[in-house]
Scaffold this motif. Structure first.
Motif, PDB file in Angstrom:
ATOM      1  N   ILE A 176       0.730  -1.241  -0.046  1.00  0.00           N
ATOM      2  CA  ILE A 176      -0.067   0.088  -0.161  1.00  0.00           C
ATOM      3  C   ILE A 176       1.000   1.378   0.034  1.00  0.00           C
ATOM      4  O   ILE A 176       1.564   1.550   0.890  1.00  0.00           O
ATOM      5  CB  ILE A 176      -0.916   0.090   1.103  1.00  0.00           C
ATOM      6  CG1 ILE A 176      -1.457  -1.217   1.350  1.00  0.00           C
ATOM      7  CG2 ILE A 176      -1.994   1.203   0.911  1.00  0.00           C
ATOM      8  CD1 ILE A 176      -2.848  -1.565   0.238  1.00  0.00           C
ATOM      9  N   ALA A 196      -9.707   2.560 -10.534  1.00  0.00           N
ATOM     10  CA  ALA A 196      -8.974   1.751  -9.636  1.00  0.00           C
ATOM     11  C   ALA A 196      -9.835   0.352  -9.380  1.00  0.00           C
ATOM     12  O   ALA A 196      -9.504  -0.689  -9.279  1.00  0.00           O
ATOM     13  CB  ALA A 196      -8.796   2.562  -8.261  1.00  0.00           C
ATOM     14  N   SER A 200      -8.838  -3.643 -10.511  1.00  0.00           N
ATOM     15  CA  SER A 200      -8.249  -4.715  -9.269  1.00  0.00           C
ATOM     16  C   SER A 200      -9.626  -5.559  -9.288  1.00  0.00           C
ATOM     17  O   SER A 200      -9.327  -6.847  -8.595  1.00  0.00           O
ATOM     18  CB  SER A 200      -8.436  -3.862  -7.939  1.00  0.00           C
ATOM     19  OG  SER A 200      -9.549  -3.246  -7.581  1.00  0.00           O
ATOM     20  N   TYR A 250      -0.324  -2.740 -10.865  1.00  0.00           N
ATOM     21  CA  TYR A 250      -0.694  -1.302 -10.008  1.00  0.00           C
ATOM     22  C   TYR A 250      -1.996  -1.015  -9.944  1.00  0.00           C
ATOM     23  O   TYR A 250      -2.737  -1.200 -10.841  1.00  0.00           O
ATOM     24  CB  TYR A 250       0.011  -0.350 -10.803  1.00  0.00           C
ATOM     25  CG  TYR A 250      -0.100   1.378 -10.494  1.00  0.00           C
ATOM     26  CD1 TYR A 250       0.534   1.536  -9.421  1.00  0.00           C
ATOM     27  CD2 TYR A 250      -1.212   1.638 -11.030  1.00  0.00           C
ATOM     28  CE1 TYR A 250       0.146   3.168  -9.179  1.00  0.00           C
ATOM     29  CE2 TYR A 250      -1.436   3.155 -10.677  1.00  0.00           C
ATOM     30  CZ  TYR A 250      -0.807   3.771  -9.390  1.00  0.00           C
ATOM     31  OH  TYR A 250      -1.021   5.042  -9.192  1.00  0.00           O
ATOM     32  N   VAL A 251      -2.444  -0.514  -8.949  1.00  0.00           N
ATOM     33  CA  VAL A 251      -4.082  -0.262  -8.856  1.00  0.00           C
ATOM     34  C   VAL A 251      -3.871   1.219  -8.131  1.00  0.00           C
ATOM     35  O   VAL A 251      -3.542   1.349  -7.147  1.00  0.00           O
ATOM     36  CB  VAL A 251      -4.644  -1.429  -7.686  1.00  0.00           C
ATOM     37  CG1 VAL A 251      -6.135  -0.868  -7.752  1.00  0.00           C
ATOM     38  CG2 VAL A 251      -4.644  -2.614  -8.624  1.00  0.00           C
ATOM     39  N   GLY A 252      -4.768   1.933  -8.972  1.00  0.00           N
ATOM     40  CA  GLY A 252      -4.841   3.296  -8.008  1.00  0.00           C
ATOM     41  C   GLY A 252      -4.656   4.084  -9.204  1.00  0.00           C
ATOM     42  O   GLY A 252      -4.656   4.157 -10.364  1.00  0.00           O
ATOM     43  N   VAL A 265     -12.130  -2.237  -3.231  1.00  0.00           N
ATOM     44  CA  VAL A 265     -10.694  -2.438  -4.061  1.00  0.00           C
ATOM     45  C   VAL A 265      -9.712  -3.270  -3.199  1.00  0.00           C
ATOM     46  O   VAL A 265      -9.211  -4.157  -3.893  1.00  0.00           O
ATOM     47  CB  VAL A 265      -9.933  -1.079  -4.018  1.00  0.00           C
ATOM     48  CG1 VAL A 265      -8.572  -1.085  -4.669  1.00  0.00           C
ATOM     49  CG2 VAL A 265     -10.814  -0.104  -5.069  1.00  0.00           C
ATOM     50  N   LEU A 266      -9.762  -3.260  -1.791  1.00  0.00           N
ATOM     51  CA  LEU A 266      -8.835  -4.032  -1.117  1.00  0.00           C
ATOM     52  C   LEU A 266      -9.334  -5.527  -1.117  1.00  0.00           C
ATOM     53  O   LEU A 266      -8.419  -6.415  -1.321  1.00  0.00           O
ATOM     54  CB  LEU A 266      -8.902  -3.693   0.346  1.00  0.00           C
ATOM     55  CG  LEU A 266      -7.942  -2.296   0.634  1.00  0.00           C
ATOM     56  CD1 LEU A 266      -8.009  -1.834   1.803  1.00  0.00           C
ATOM     57  CD2 LEU A 266      -6.603  -2.148   0.048  1.00  0.00           C
ATOM     58  N   VAL A 269      -8.261  -6.880  -4.436  1.00  0.00           N
ATOM     59  CA  VAL A 269      -6.785  -7.273  -4.376  1.00  0.00           C
ATOM     60  C   VAL A 269      -6.390  -8.451  -3.322  1.00  0.00           C
ATOM     61  O   VAL A 269      -5.579  -9.268  -3.752  1.00  0.00           O
ATOM     62  CB  VAL A 269      -6.053  -6.005  -3.751  1.00  0.00           C
ATOM     63  CG1 VAL A 269      -4.539  -6.296  -3.312  1.00  0.00           C
ATOM     64  CG2 VAL A 269      -5.889  -4.869  -4.732  1.00  0.00           C
ATOM     65  N   VAL A 279      -1.079  -0.946  -4.390  1.00  0.00           N
ATOM     66  CA  VAL A 279      -2.434  -0.149  -4.386  1.00  0.00           C
ATOM     67  C   VAL A 279      -1.927   1.149  -3.824  1.00  0.00           C
ATOM     68  O   VAL A 279      -1.205   1.444  -2.722  1.00  0.00           O
ATOM     69  CB  VAL A 279      -3.407  -0.692  -3.266  1.00  0.00           C
ATOM     70  CG1 VAL A 279      -4.558   0.306  -3.357  1.00  0.00           C
ATOM     71  CG2 VAL A 279      -3.542  -2.272  -3.541  1.00  0.00           C
TER      72      VAL A 279
END
Length: 642
Positions: A176, A196, A200, A250-252, A265-266, A269, A279
């Motif tokens: 993170i 995002a 993900s 990569y996420v975000g 999102v989490l 992931v 993230v």
């Protein structure tokens, strides 16, 4: 004190297991209650405020989504871990933060199973999380390892060294990136949050995996082009190209204060088959508390403060801090000498160099959290005839020891090391104590090592460093205020390797290095009251030693004691070696060394820490009397009174 707001959800969520019983729509209220509790607690104890306030929602979301402590959560540095401590069974002790016998201001393995890895120095989290993740992979355990690292900590090379090896962890590693300063792409708004969440998602990752497998069947030029097109498109939209090159998906960026968007999102992931994943979460330091939002730097670390007004407790008027004395002395030297430069590793205000930055911006360099680079950069400046001052906390200079040896000492380059926070540091505890610098510097050929006994001595030592071009030179000085001595109007260049006799006697010699001089003089008064004539010496230099003065003290007194604010292997070891080499020990010399004990001391008030370490006047007196074989009834044998 202002009454605390009601915290019904927080009262019911004393552990992450309790937290995960809440409904998603309750998490926002829980975050607000958590924020209020943290503000109240730090207002009572002082400590790190802005960073923790910035990750309240992120902390709630991480513990809600992941199965902590089975999934390990590793906070970089630990400044931002106060909300984490409240949610992991330590709320009842949160108002003991950074106090003797209380909670550490950082994560600590011995404190909780929810602290899987201790952290107080920056940029270690990804390496540690990688170790946890690979261990789980090797043991075929399902647990994830989540590292939360700030954008500032990403300026250290160690973070990228870890990321370069992250592929070995597979999907068990999640990083993170807590971006609370500058976003790679616009951080807020529906579009970026939507992107995002989409990239993900299981569906997107599945389609992407299918596309990658199909691309592999294409001729190599087309395969490479397809891969680059995929990375470029997402990198253009979201800034992830660098992380992709290091092997991360990569996420975000995503708004780190929007729990409704963070949680899904989490979850995506967490459940992803791909990995490792980074993230990118954008937060605001001090979020939710007006004074901290308006002045993130001043509210990073705070004294006790009024929660309503934000006004911090002011220290009573007194002598200036050693840091301020160093800063002002260096400004005076830089005004006289245009070759003087100042270097810091992300600590301009902590080292006092923010003043230098204002006055001489073209000669000031903040290299980020990169102590290794700072030292070698200073060596390059010195090799070109400049006079660099590298102002680095003792505990952080440890991170650049190879550069001190290889790039500075071996080449005998005149880099000036201003070593702040030498000795014990109070509330920051073992991780920030400057215990080892004399030991690791005074062993090096070509190195000069000084320790200031008071603020006036520090002024002279800054000038001594400024005019010393014969090789590397270091000066150590503690956290906190000076002793109140008169300040010199004109600094003097000290003779290298020469100490000073502060008080002269006949029976006892106390050889002091650094700010234990004040306690040494108190001890001398008490010994004189017992009829024991006592000399007190401020050696000034741990290297080179003032051998003539030491020899005189050892041979002219019945007992000699060295005292220093450092670990074994420092001044005392060097004096013992001198005495051994010259056969003085064989002549019946009573020589005792006083130094920090061979333990890592927890946080407390500095005077209590030094008493616990046995480095105060009472312990000096006891050491002398024991050496002279005193007991409660008087002299047993051998004392020669004045």
């Amino acid at each position: 004190m202002v009454d605390l707001p009601a915290t019904p959800l927080l009262d019911a969520a004393s552990t992450p297991d309790d937290l995960r019983k809440l409904k998603p729509e309750q998490l926002g209220q829980l975050a607000e209650e958590l924020r209020a509790e943290m503000i109240s607690a730090v207002g009572t104890t002082g400590g790190h405020l802005g960073s923790g306030l910035g990750v309240v929602e992120l902390t709630v979301a991480l513990h809600y989504v992941f199965d902590t402590p089975r999934d390990v959560l590793i906070w970089d540095v630990g400044h931002q871990a106060y909300p984490h401590k409240i949610l992991t069974g330590r709320r009842d002790r949160i108002r003991t933060l950074r106090q003797g016998g209380g909670l550490s201001g950082f994560t600590k393995r011995s404190e909780s199973e929810y602290d899987p890895f201790g952290a107080a120095h920056s940029s270690t989290s990804i390496s540690a999380a990688l170790g946890f993740a690979v261990a789980n992979k090797l043991a075929d355990r399902p647990g994830k390892a989540i590292a939360v690292i700030g954008d500032g900590a990403m300026s250290a090379g160690m973070a990228y060294e870890a990321m370069n090896n992250a592929e070995a962890a597979g999907n068990r590693l999640i990083v993170i990136l807590n971006d609370n300063d500058m976003s790679i792409a616009p951080p807020v708004g529906g579009l970026s949050a939507y992107l995002a969440r989409i990239v993900s998602s299981r569906e997107f990752l599945g389609l992407r995996d299918l596309a990658k497998r199909l691309a592999r069947r294409l001729p190599r030029p087309l395969h490479s082009a397809a891969r680059k097109t995929d990375e470029f498109a997402r990198g253009l939209a979201m800034g992830g190209t660098l992380f992709e090159e290091l092997g991360f998906y990569y996420v975000g960026p995503i708004d780190g204060h929007d729990i409704a968007r963070l949680v899904p999102v989490l979850e995506n992931v967490r459940d992803a088959a791909e990995g490792p994943i980074l993230v990118h979460v954008v937060t605001k330091k001090g979020k939710g508390y007006g004074p901290a939002e308006a002045a993130a730097d001043k509210y990073h670390g705070v004294q006790k403060f009024d929660v309503v007004t934000g006004a911090q407790d002011k220290a009573p008027p007194g002598p200036p801090s050693y840091t301020a004395v160093f800063a002002n002395a260096l400004l005076a030297e830089a005004a006289r000498d245009p070759t003087i430069c100042a270097i810091t590793a992300a600590m301009p205000s902590g080292t006092g160099l923010d003043k230098f930055q204002e006055k001489f911006p073209e000669r000031f360099f903040d290299v980020g959290i990169a102590e290794q680079h700072a030292v070698t950069f200073a060596a390059g400046l010195a090799a070109q005839g400049y006079r660099p001052f590298a102002a680095i906390y003792s505990t952080f200079l440890q991170r650049a020891y190879d550069q001190v040896v290889h790039d500075v000492a071996i080449q005998n380059l005149p880099v000036r090391f201003a070593i702040d926070r030498a000795g014990l540091v109070g509330a920051d505890g073992a991780t920030h104590a400057g215990s080892f610098d004399v030991t690791y510097l005074a062993t090096l050929p070509n190195m000069v090592v000084m320790a200031a006994a008071d603020e006036a001595e520090l002024v002279h030592m800054v000038h001594t460093m400024a005019v010393h071009d014969a090789g590397p030179i270091a000066c150590r000085y503690p956290r906190g205020n000076g002793t109140g001595v008169a300040m010199p109007t004109t600094p003097e260049a000290l003779e290298i390797g020469k100490g000073r006799i502060v008080r002269e006697g006949k029976t006892v010699a106390i050889l002091s290095l650094g700010t234990r001089l004040e306690e040494s003089l108190k001890a001398a008064d008490r010994l004189e009251a017992r009829g024991l004539s006592t000399s007190v010496v401020d050696l000034r230099f741990a290297k080179p030693l003032d051998e003539a003065l030491i020899r005189r003290m050892l041979t002219g007194h019945e007992v000699a004691v060295t005292i220093e604010e450092g670990a074994i292997g420092g001044l005392g070891a060097h004096v013992l070696t001198l005495a051994s080499d010259e056969g003085l020990i064989d002549a019946g010399l009573k020589l005792r060394t006083m130094r920090l004990p061979d333990v890592f001391q927890d946080q407390d008030k500095p005077d209590l820490q030094y008493a616990e370490a046995g480095l105060d006047a009472d312990h000096i007196v006891a050491t002398v009397l024991k050496a002279l074989r005193y007991n409660s009834d008087g002299v047993v044998e051998g004392a020669r009174a004045s």
